[in-house]
Design an enzyme around this catalytic site. Structure first.
Site, PDB file in Angstrom:
ATOM      1  N   LYS A 188       0.848  -1.203   0.000  1.00  0.00           N
ATOM      2  CA  LYS A 188       0.000   0.000   0.000  1.00  0.00           C
ATOM      3  C   LYS A 188       0.878   1.246   0.000  1.00  0.00           C
ATOM      4  O   LYS A 188       0.642   2.200  -0.752  1.00  0.00           O
ATOM      5  CB  LYS A 188      -0.930   0.012   1.223  1.00  0.00           C
ATOM      6  CG  LYS A 188      -2.095  -0.949   1.097  1.00  0.00           C
ATOM      7  CD  LYS A 188      -2.851  -1.131   2.414  1.00  0.00           C
ATOM      8  CE  LYS A 188      -3.943  -2.197   2.229  1.00  0.00           C
ATOM      9  NZ  LYS A 188      -4.606  -2.589   3.466  1.00  0.00           N
ATOM     10  N   GLN A 193      -5.130  -1.391   9.477  1.00  0.00           N
ATOM     11  CA  GLN A 193      -5.024  -2.716   8.871  1.00  0.00           C
ATOM     12  C   GLN A 193      -5.682  -3.773   9.761  1.00  0.00           C
ATOM     13  O   GLN A 193      -5.435  -3.819  10.970  1.00  0.00           O
ATOM     14  CB  GLN A 193      -3.542  -3.035   8.629  1.00  0.00           C
ATOM     15  CG  GLN A 193      -3.282  -4.350   7.915  1.00  0.00           C
ATOM     16  CD  GLN A 193      -3.780  -4.382   6.474  1.00  0.00           C
ATOM     17  OE1 GLN A 193      -3.917  -3.352   5.829  1.00  0.00           O
ATOM     18  NE2 GLN A 193      -4.067  -5.558   5.976  1.00  0.00           N
ATOM     19  N   ASP A 205     -11.481   2.823   3.743  1.00  0.00           N
ATOM     20  CA  ASP A 205     -11.935   1.438   3.636  1.00  0.00           C
ATOM     21  C   ASP A 205     -13.441   1.349   3.366  1.00  0.00           C
ATOM     22  O   ASP A 205     -13.936   0.302   2.969  1.00  0.00           O
ATOM     23  CB  ASP A 205     -11.659   0.698   4.954  1.00  0.00           C
ATOM     24  CG  ASP A 205     -10.374  -0.094   4.938  1.00  0.00           C
ATOM     25  OD1 ASP A 205     -10.021  -0.621   3.866  1.00  0.00           O
ATOM     26  OD2 ASP A 205      -9.732  -0.194   6.004  1.00  0.00           O
TER      27      ASP A 205
END
Ligand code: GUN
Length: 281
Positions: free
Chosen positions: A52, A96, A119
Site C-alpha cells: 500500500k 489494517q 476502507d
C-alpha cells in the site's frame, strides 16, 4: 475467453491517478495523504501495508505508516485516530485488519471520521452506499466492480450472483451491482442449491474463502466470473473458483493471483484521492 488482467488494469488506473494527483497538486498546492496504522507483526498484514505504501508513493500521495506492537492498548489507537481525524494533511486513514483480540474492531472503525474512511467500513459509509448516496466504497468490491465494467459497460438487467455475504465484500458488491440495475442474488453457506443459483448468473462474484468452490458445471456459457478468493493449499495459491474448468465456460474470468488483488490497492489510492477532493469543496 477473456483473461481479465487485473495487474494491467490496476497499472492503468494508477497511471490515471498519478496524473490526477499531479493536477491536484497544481490546483491546491498540496497532495492527498494516506495514513495506515499497522498493529502487531502478522506477515500478511506487513506485506499488504508495504504494498500500500509503495503504491501510494508511486502515484505521488503523501504516505505514512504508523506501527504499534501487538500489546498496544486500545485507547492509544483511538486517541491516535482522533488526532489524525483533525490533521488536515491526512485525507485517508486505514487501520489494517485483523486486529489483536483485545482491541474492539468496530470501535476502531467508528472512531475514524467517515470523510477519511478510505476502507468504507464506517456505518455512515455503509449506510450511504446502501442508500445510493456518495460514499467511500470498500476497496475490493470497488475493484471487482471496475473489472466487471471493463468487460461489460452496460449491466442493465444482468443477473449477478454473489457467493459470500461478508461486510467487506459480498454486501457492498451487492450494492454496487444493484446501482447498475443488476438483479442480484446473494448466496452463503446456508443457501440450498448453490450450483443452481450460480447457473442462473450472467455475473458471478466469488468471495467466500473456500478453495475452488465454484466448479466448471456451475457456470453458464458466456458468464463473467470474478474471483476474490486467496486460499493457500498444497498446490499453491488458488481462488474460490476452479479456474481451469470454469474458464472453459466463462466469457471472462479473473486469475488468482493477478486478478482482483492488484485492483484492491489501486482502489485504496482512488478512495484516498476522492476523500481529498471532497474535503476541498
Ligand atoms: N486486511 C485485509 N484486507 C483489508 C482491507 O481491505 N482493509 C483493511 N483495513 N484491512 C484489511
Amino acid at each position: 475467453m477473456i483473461l481479465i488482467d487485473g495487474k494491467k488494469i490496476a497499472a492503468e488506473l494508477r497511471e490515471e491517478l498519478k496524473k490526477e494527483v499531479s493536477n491536484l497538486k497544481v490546483k491546491h498546492n498540496k497532495v492527498p495523504g494516506l495514513t495506515v496504522i499497522l498493529i502487531g507483526d502478522l506477515t500478511p498484514s506487513q506485506i499488504y501495508v508495504r504494498n500500500k505504501e509503495k503504491s501510494a508513493n508511486e502515484v505521488g500521495l503523501k504516505s505514512e505508516v504508523i506501527k504499534y506492537p501487538d500489546s498496544v492498548e486500545e485507547n492509544i489507537i483511538l486517541d491516535k485516530i482522533q488526532k489524525l481525524n483533525k490533521d488536515e494533511t491526512v485525507s485517508g486513514i486505514l487501520v489494517q485488519l485483523p486486529l489483536p483480540k483485545h482491541i474492539d474492531r468496530q470501535k476502531v472503525i467508528e472512531t475514524i471520521d467517515p470523510s477519511k474512511d478510505v476502507d468504507g467500513f464506517h456505518p455512515m459509509n455503509v449506510g450511504n452506499l446502501s442508500s445510493g448516496y456518495e460514499s467511500s466504497v470498500p476497496c475490493t468490491p470497488l475493484g471487482c466492480y471496475l473489472l466487471i465494467k471493463k468487460i461489460e459497460p452496460n449491466l442493465n438487467g444482468k443477473k449477478a450472483v454473489i457467493v459470500g455475504r461478508s461486510n467487506l465484500n459480498g454486501k457492498p458488491m451487492t450494492q454496487l451491482l444493484l446501482k447498475e440495475n443488476c438483479t442480484v442474488t446473494i448466496t452463503h453457506s446456508k443457501t440450498k442449491d448453490l450450483k443452481a443459483e450460480c447457473l442462473e448468473a450472467d455475473i458471478i462474484v466469488a468471495a467466500v474463502g473456500i478453495p475452488e468452490l465454484v466448479k466448471g458445471d456451475w457456470v453458464k456459457k458466456g458468464s463473467i466470473v470474478i474471483d476474490v478468493g486467496i486460499n493457500k493449499i498444497d498446490k499453491g495459491i488458488v481462488g474460490d473458483v476452479d479456474f481451469k474448468e470454469v474458464s472453459k465456460n466463462a466469457k471472462a474470468i479473473t486469475p488468482v493471483p493477478g486478478g482482483v488483488g492488484p485492483m484492491t490497492i489501486a482502489c485504496l489510492l482512488k478512495n484516498t484521492i476522492d476523500c481529498f477532493k471532497r474535503s476541498q469543496i
